[in-house]
Design a protein around this motif. Structure first.
Motif, mmCIF file in Angstrom:
data_model
loop_
_atom_site.group_PDB
_atom_site.id
_atom_site.type_symbol
_atom_site.label_atom_id
_atom_site.label_comp_id
_atom_site.label_asym_id
_atom_site.label_seq_id
_atom_site.Cartn_x
_atom_site.Cartn_y
_atom_site.Cartn_z
ATOM 1 N N GLU A 120 0.825 -1.207 0.000
ATOM 2 C CA GLU A 120 0.000 0.000 0.000
ATOM 3 C C GLU A 120 0.863 1.263 0.000
ATOM 4 O O GLU A 120 0.585 2.226 -0.707
ATOM 5 N N LEU A 121 1.906 1.268 0.801
ATOM 6 C CA LEU A 121 2.723 2.475 0.955
ATOM 7 C C LEU A 121 3.623 2.756 -0.245
ATOM 8 O O LEU A 121 4.029 3.898 -0.457
ATOM 9 N N VAL A 122 3.938 1.735 -1.017
ATOM 10 C CA VAL A 122 4.773 1.961 -2.206
ATOM 11 C C VAL A 122 3.943 1.923 -3.490
ATOM 12 O O VAL A 122 4.495 1.976 -4.572
ATOM 13 N N ASP A 123 2.624 1.879 -3.358
ATOM 14 C CA ASP A 123 1.726 1.853 -4.506
ATOM 15 C C ASP A 123 2.010 3.056 -5.407
ATOM 16 O O ASP A 123 2.039 4.189 -4.953
ATOM 17 N N ARG A 124 2.246 2.794 -6.654
ATOM 18 C CA ARG A 124 2.599 3.851 -7.609
ATOM 19 C C ARG A 124 1.406 4.303 -8.460
ATOM 20 O O ARG A 124 1.557 5.144 -9.335
ATOM 21 N N SER A 125 0.234 3.770 -8.207
ATOM 22 C CA SER A 125 -0.923 4.113 -9.033
ATOM 23 C C SER A 125 -1.447 5.513 -8.736
ATOM 24 O O SER A 125 -2.214 6.069 -9.524
ATOM 25 N N GLY A 126 -1.067 6.071 -7.590
ATOM 26 C CA GLY A 126 -1.548 7.390 -7.213
ATOM 27 C C GLY A 126 -2.947 7.382 -6.642
ATOM 28 O O GLY A 126 -3.553 8.433 -6.449
ATOM 29 N N THR A 127 -3.471 6.204 -6.351
ATOM 30 C CA THR A 127 -4.843 6.105 -5.833
ATOM 31 C C THR A 127 -4.903 6.037 -4.311
ATOM 32 O O THR A 127 -5.994 6.041 -3.751
ATOM 33 N N ARG A 128 -3.764 5.957 -3.646
ATOM 34 C CA ARG A 128 -3.734 5.767 -2.198
ATOM 35 C C ARG A 128 -3.157 6.984 -1.486
ATOM 36 O O ARG A 128 -2.280 7.665 -2.000
ATOM 37 N N ARG A 129 -3.624 7.190 -0.247
ATOM 38 C CA ARG A 129 -3.028 8.190 0.634
ATOM 39 C C ARG A 129 -3.158 7.659 2.052
ATOM 40 O O ARG A 129 -4.243 7.306 2.509
ATOM 41 N N TYR A 130 -2.047 7.578 2.743
ATOM 42 C CA TYR A 130 -2.014 7.147 4.140
ATOM 43 C C TYR A 130 -1.474 8.278 4.990
ATOM 44 O O TYR A 130 -0.482 8.918 4.617
ATOM 45 N N VAL A 131 -2.141 8.530 6.103
ATOM 46 C CA VAL A 131 -1.725 9.588 7.018
ATOM 47 C C VAL A 131 -1.531 9.014 8.410
ATOM 48 O O VAL A 131 -2.046 7.935 8.737
ATOM 49 N N ALA A 132 -0.778 9.750 9.200
ATOM 50 C CA ALA A 132 -0.517 9.361 10.586
ATOM 51 C C ALA A 132 -0.699 10.581 11.472
ATOM 52 O O ALA A 132 -0.588 11.721 11.015
ATOM 53 N N VAL A 133 -0.979 10.323 12.736
ATOM 54 C CA VAL A 133 -1.003 11.373 13.744
ATOM 55 C C VAL A 133 0.051 11.037 14.773
ATOM 56 O O VAL A 133 0.131 9.899 15.240
ATOM 57 N N GLU A 134 0.857 12.032 15.076
ATOM 58 C CA GLU A 134 1.841 11.897 16.146
ATOM 59 C C GLU A 134 1.362 12.684 17.347
ATOM 60 O O GLU A 134 0.770 13.753 17.201
ATOM 61 N N ASP A 135 1.628 12.162 18.504
ATOM 62 C CA ASP A 135 1.321 12.845 19.759
ATOM 63 C C ASP A 135 2.565 12.740 20.628
ATOM 64 O O ASP A 135 2.949 11.635 21.016
ATOM 65 N N ASP A 136 3.211 13.857 20.863
ATOM 66 C CA ASP A 136 4.465 13.882 21.629
ATOM 67 C C ASP A 136 5.500 12.923 21.042
ATOM 68 O O ASP A 136 6.177 12.197 21.768
#
Length: 160
Positions: A35-51
């Motif tokens: 998923e993270l190296v998908d080159r199709s441009g159809t994916r977006r993954y986000v994260a939240v950091e806390d401290d």
């Protein structure tokens, strides 16, 4: 709290939390890497950091005007602090940028907390996938949110 792109460097923390949160139904390392190296441009993954700690992550697939929330996970001890709302807001903003008129997701029928979050953001139940989650056999509720391209997501429900 900081929302940013999820990276391969986050995988150890994501996989640890994935197994804690989703046990037998957890995604594999191979799935996340793909998923993270998908080159199709159809994916977006986000994260939240806390401290400086990965507090949660989420993923979206967007193709031909339709978005699909693929996953959302929040560290158990940090649930109820708005992290899920921040993640979902980021995904809905991305879906709007990509022109998605409809956004779908599946949620476990027994996950009332998540269902309430999605309902606050305008998602409604549109179907059921019987025994979708395996090996538990729990049904998935299919939910959908309609929006106009460019529309900002409804921000409701602080504390989720």
């Amino acid at each position: 709290m900081k929302v940013r792109d999820l990276t391969l460097d986050d995988l150890p923390a994501v996989l640890e939390l994935e197994h804690l949160l989703f046990t037998d139904e957890a995604w594999s390392e191979e799935t996340y890497r793909g998923e993270l190296v998908d080159r199709s441009g159809t994916r977006r993954y986000v994260a939240v950091e806390d401290d400086g700690v990965l507090a949660g992550w989420a993923g979206l697939s967007a193709v031909a005007g339709q978005g699909d929330v693929l996953t959302i996970g929040v560290r158990p001890e940090l649930q109820g602090r708005g992290i899920g709302s921040a993640l979902l807001t980021a995904l809905l903003e991305e879906a709007a940028v990509r022109g998605c008129a409809e956004i779908f997701l599946d949620v476990r029928a027994d996950n009332d907390r998540a269902r309430r979050l999605y309902e606050r953001f305008g998602f409604t139940a549109v179907g059921v996938r019987k025994r979708y989650y395996q090996p538990s056999g729990v049904d998935a509720i299919v939910m959908m949110r309609q929006s106009r391209p460019g529309e900002a997501p409804a921000r409701q429900g602080v504390g989720t």
